[in-house]
Design a protein around this motif. Structure first.
Motif, PDB file in Angstrom:
ATOM      1  N   ASP A  62       0.812  -1.212   0.000  1.00 39.55           N
ATOM      2  CA  ASP A  62       0.000   0.000   0.000  1.00 39.55           C
ATOM      3  C   ASP A  62       0.848   1.265   0.000  1.00 39.55           C
ATOM      4  O   ASP A  62       0.463   2.280  -0.589  1.00 39.55           O
ATOM      5  CB  ASP A  62      -0.930   0.016   1.224  1.00 39.55           C
ATOM      6  CG  ASP A  62      -1.995  -1.054   1.154  1.00 39.55           C
ATOM      7  OD1 ASP A  62      -2.431  -1.383   0.033  1.00 39.55           O
ATOM      8  OD2 ASP A  62      -2.391  -1.578   2.215  1.00 39.55           O
ATOM      9  N   ASP A  63       2.002   1.227   0.660  1.00 42.04           N
ATOM     10  CA  ASP A  63       2.837   2.418   0.809  1.00 42.04           C
ATOM     11  C   ASP A  63       4.296   1.989   0.742  1.00 42.04           C
ATOM     12  O   ASP A  63       4.804   1.341   1.661  1.00 42.04           O
ATOM     13  CB  ASP A  63       2.535   3.109   2.137  1.00 42.04           C
ATOM     14  CG  ASP A  63       3.189   4.475   2.257  1.00 42.04           C
ATOM     15  OD1 ASP A  63       4.375   4.600   1.898  1.00 42.04           O
ATOM     16  OD2 ASP A  63       2.523   5.421   2.728  1.00 42.04           O
ATOM     17  N   THR A  67       6.922   0.522   3.722  1.00 44.09           N
ATOM     18  CA  THR A  67       7.570  -0.784   3.559  1.00 44.09           C
ATOM     19  C   THR A  67       9.083  -0.648   3.659  1.00 44.09           C
ATOM     20  O   THR A  67       9.746  -1.456   4.322  1.00 44.09           O
ATOM     21  CB  THR A  67       7.176  -1.398   2.208  1.00 44.09           C
ATOM     22  OG1 THR A  67       5.748  -1.526   2.149  1.00 44.09           O
ATOM     23  CG2 THR A  67       7.812  -2.766   2.024  1.00 44.09           C
ATOM     24  N   GLN A 105       4.247  -0.205  -5.269  1.00 47.20           N
ATOM     25  CA  GLN A 105       3.076   0.555  -4.840  1.00 47.20           C
ATOM     26  C   GLN A 105       2.443   1.186  -6.068  1.00 47.20           C
ATOM     27  O   GLN A 105       3.118   1.857  -6.840  1.00 47.20           O
ATOM     28  CB  GLN A 105       3.476   1.668  -3.865  1.00 47.20           C
ATOM     29  CG  GLN A 105       2.330   2.641  -3.531  1.00 47.20           C
ATOM     30  CD  GLN A 105       2.816   3.947  -2.924  1.00 47.20           C
ATOM     31  OE1 GLN A 105       3.919   4.012  -2.392  1.00 47.20           O
ATOM     32  NE2 GLN A 105       2.006   4.992  -3.015  1.00 47.20           N
ATOM     33  N   ASP A 142       2.804  -7.289   5.743  1.00 38.69           N
ATOM     34  CA  ASP A 142       1.464  -7.440   6.330  1.00 38.69           C
ATOM     35  C   ASP A 142       0.839  -8.792   6.042  1.00 38.69           C
ATOM     36  O   ASP A 142      -0.373  -8.913   5.855  1.00 38.69           O
ATOM     37  CB  ASP A 142       0.513  -6.329   5.848  1.00 38.69           C
ATOM     38  CG  ASP A 142       0.636  -5.069   6.677  1.00 38.69           C
ATOM     39  OD1 ASP A 142       1.127  -5.142   7.812  1.00 38.69           O
ATOM     40  OD2 ASP A 142       0.254  -3.993   6.178  1.00 38.69           O
ATOM     41  N   ARG A 147      -6.790  -7.684   8.346  1.00 41.35           N
ATOM     42  CA  ARG A 147      -7.575  -7.020   7.308  1.00 41.35           C
ATOM     43  C   ARG A 147      -7.964  -7.998   6.198  1.00 41.35           C
ATOM     44  O   ARG A 147      -7.224  -8.943   5.918  1.00 41.35           O
ATOM     45  CB  ARG A 147      -6.786  -5.854   6.707  1.00 41.35           C
ATOM     46  CG  ARG A 147      -6.549  -4.715   7.674  1.00 41.35           C
ATOM     47  CD  ARG A 147      -5.834  -3.552   6.997  1.00 41.35           C
ATOM     48  NE  ARG A 147      -4.430  -3.843   6.742  1.00 41.35           N
ATOM     49  CZ  ARG A 147      -3.930  -4.154   5.562  1.00 41.35           C
ATOM     50  NH1 ARG A 147      -4.730  -4.245   4.500  1.00 41.35           N
ATOM     51  NH2 ARG A 147      -2.641  -4.387   5.408  1.00 41.35           N
ATOM     52  N   CYS A 150      -5.515 -10.131   3.201  1.00 42.81           N
ATOM     53  CA  CYS A 150      -4.146 -10.433   3.602  1.00 42.81           C
ATOM     54  C   CYS A 150      -3.809 -11.900   3.320  1.00 42.81           C
ATOM     55  O   CYS A 150      -4.682 -12.760   3.337  1.00 42.81           O
ATOM     56  CB  CYS A 150      -3.937 -10.151   5.087  1.00 42.81           C
ATOM     57  SG  CYS A 150      -3.869  -8.404   5.503  1.00 42.81           S
TER      58      CYS A 150
END
Length: 242
Positions: A62-63, A67, A105, A142, A147, A150
């Motif tokens: 996501d970012d 990371t 990303q 993650d 969530r 995953c």
């Protein structure tokens, strides 16, 4: 990561039966297609980035900045990036045992993922300590979070298995030796591609400037061998054991 896109396409097209299509990442990138399924990407960036020619798994995040920070916090290395590429940002990193991986990303090229319904590739990390590696990648990427979407992680028959839904997307195996002179033995991510005829793939690879770097390995269901392309990138081909 290749030095010359046309040469890489010629080699892998002959050995693995791939066809290629351009991407929105620019003229130095292409997606390899097998029977209409996207199975890999080739980018002619090894010289530009000063990195070896190699096959590398990339994980969607996501970012990229978060990371990269997680990687450094855990004693590992971010070697390149995060850098802007086309529709997103990419980086290359090495885990605490030296195995190289990438993360991305941004917008993912449609259907360009490892899938269980016909994807022709799978990845395996051979590392010193499979459990320690699973903890590192789980915290960085993650895995096994609460969530939706995953990846799940389980320990089965001496290996760590990573699944997304019902699909197995990676395996982590222990026993690699960091100081080994043979790159087959050192910690690294191994990328496997399916072929119908193992001997034909080996013959084509060696006739096209590549080389076999391991003996044929057999199991109850498959046979495999590791090859080196003309620029030095290692990859494994797997065929059904009939």
């Amino acid at each position: 990561m290749a030095r010359d896109l046309a040469s890489a396409q010629e080699f892998y097209g002959a050995v693995l039966g791939w066809e290629f299509r351009p991407t929105r990442l620019g003229e130095q990138f292409s997606v390899a297609m097998y029977e209409g399924v996207p199975v890999a990407g080739i980018g002619a960036l090894a010289l530009r980035l000063g990195v070896p020619v190699a096959w590398t798994p990339y994980f969607a995040v996501d970012d990229a900045d978060v990371t990269a920070a997680r990687i450094r916090e855990r004693g590992a290395t971010t070697a390149v990036g995060p850098l802007a590429f086309g529709t997103g940002r990419a980086a290359l990193a090495a885990d605490p045992d030296g195995a190289v991986f990438g993360f991305w990303q941004g917008e993912v090229i449609p259907d360009w993922t490892l899938r269980g319904d016909g994807a022709a590739a799978w990845i395996e990390l051979r590392t010193r300590d499979a459990f320690a590696a699973a903890v590192f990648y789980g915290e960085v990427l993650d895995w096994a979070c609460e969530r939706p979407g995953c990846c799940d992680v389980s320990y089965e028959q001496g290996h760590v298995i990573v699944r997304r839904g019902h699909d197995t997307v990676a395996r982590i195996s222990g026993g690699a030796v960091e100081a080994a002179p043979d790159p087959e033995v050192r910690p690294r991510w191994h990328v496997h591609f399916s072929v119908l005829d193992l001997e034909k793939a080996v013959e084509t690879a060696t006739g096209s400037g590549g080389a076999a770097v391991s003996p044929v390995q057999s199991s109850a269901t498959s046979r495999s061998i590791t090859l080196r392309d003309p620029d030095g990138a290692l990859f494994t081909v797997v065929s059904p054991n009939t």
